[in-house]
Write a protein that holds these residues in place. Structure first.
Motif, PDB file in Angstrom:
ATOM      1  N   LEU A  48     -16.044  92.775 -23.998  1.00  0.00           N
ATOM      2  CA  LEU A  48     -16.494  93.993 -23.321  1.00  0.00           C
ATOM      3  C   LEU A  48     -16.033  95.249 -24.057  1.00  0.00           C
TER       4      LEU A  48
ATOM      5  N   GLN B  41     -20.737  98.690 -16.415  1.00  0.00           N
ATOM      6  CA  GLN B  41     -20.886  97.308 -16.874  1.00  0.00           C
ATOM      7  C   GLN B  41     -20.057  96.349 -16.027  1.00  0.00           C
TER       8      GLN B  41
ATOM      9  N   VAL C 152     -18.517 101.654 -19.324  1.00  0.00           N
ATOM     10  CA  VAL C 152     -17.747 100.423 -19.131  1.00  0.00           C
ATOM     11  C   VAL C 152     -17.597 100.121 -17.638  1.00  0.00           C
TER      12      VAL C 152
ATOM     13  N   SER D 180     -21.460  93.259 -13.486  1.00  0.00           N
ATOM     14  CA  SER D 180     -21.058  91.855 -13.583  1.00  0.00           C
ATOM     15  C   SER D 180     -20.605  91.299 -12.230  1.00  0.00           C
TER      16      SER D 180
END
Length: 216
Positions: free
Chosen positions: A101, A160, A157, A164
């Motif tokens: 990541l 993201q 980030v 998830s």
């Protein structure tokens, strides 16, 4: 103070310094005791739970100021995030996920945390929290002291991580950046939530624009 974070959401907590945002996160994570009311996580009352118990439930707090271990390497900092996890192979699997990541951290895995840039230290603090296995990730002022391009990278980030499957409660002075990625938001004044609306509505609310978005 009354607020909720639904599964899969990013919820922004906005307000001026001293409004009670950091205190709210500290109460939720058990770092300070609330004087009244209830804190419920996944149907369980955690009002009197201890911080390690709360982390073990999957509620993980990234505090203001990053608070990484400056003399430990990036790898060692990430390993510290895995203290609730007994399976060393699982800890390393999570660390590998963080490196996927955040590839900049992978490049610096042997570098001391204190020698990283401010943005890299913030990424490390977030990465350490990911290793703990959060179901709800609480972030306190992740953009503080960072250049605009770095702020944008941090927000990407966070989005993201949310995509998830991790829910996020985001305390952020940079209201514009927070509302770009949030689903809903609260405005806090003097320890009370005075506005509660979808992020897009807050971004267009004249009171929020005048107070937090620079009047534009």
């Amino acid at each position: 103070m009354s607020l909720r974070v639904d599964e899969g959401e990013i919820v922004a907590l906005l307000g001026n310094n001293g409004a009670g945002k950091t205190s709210t996160l500290s109460a939720i994570s058990g770092l300070v005791r609330s004087s009244g009311g209830r804190i419920v996580f996944d149907g369980q009352d955690i009002t009197r739970a201890k911080p390690p118990e709360i982390v073990g439930m999957g509620l993980v707090h990234v505090p203001e100021g990053r608070r990484i271990f400056s003399t430990l390497s990036v790898q060692e900092n990430l390993q510290m995030g895995g203290y609730p996890v007994r399976d060393q192979a699982e800890i390393q699997r999570r660390i590998d996920h963080v490196y996927d990541l955040l590839p900049r951290l992978a490049e610096r895995r042997d570098q001391e945390g204190g020698t990283l840039s401010g943005g890299e230290q913030q990424m490390l603090a977030i990465g350490r929290a990911i290793v703990a296995g959060p179901r709800l990730l609480m972030l306190d002022e992740p953009s503080m002291g960072l250049a605009p391009l770095v702020v944008a990278a941090v927000m990407r980030v966070i989005a993201q991580i949310n995509a998830s499957g991790t829910s996020v409660l985001l305390v952020e002075q940079n209201a514009r950046a927070a509302l770009r990625i949030a689903h809903r938001g609260y405005v806090v004044e003097n320890g009370r939530c005075v506005l509660d609306a979808p992020a897009a509505e807050l971004a267009g609310d004249e009171r929020v624009v005048d107070a937090y978005l620079g009047g534009t």
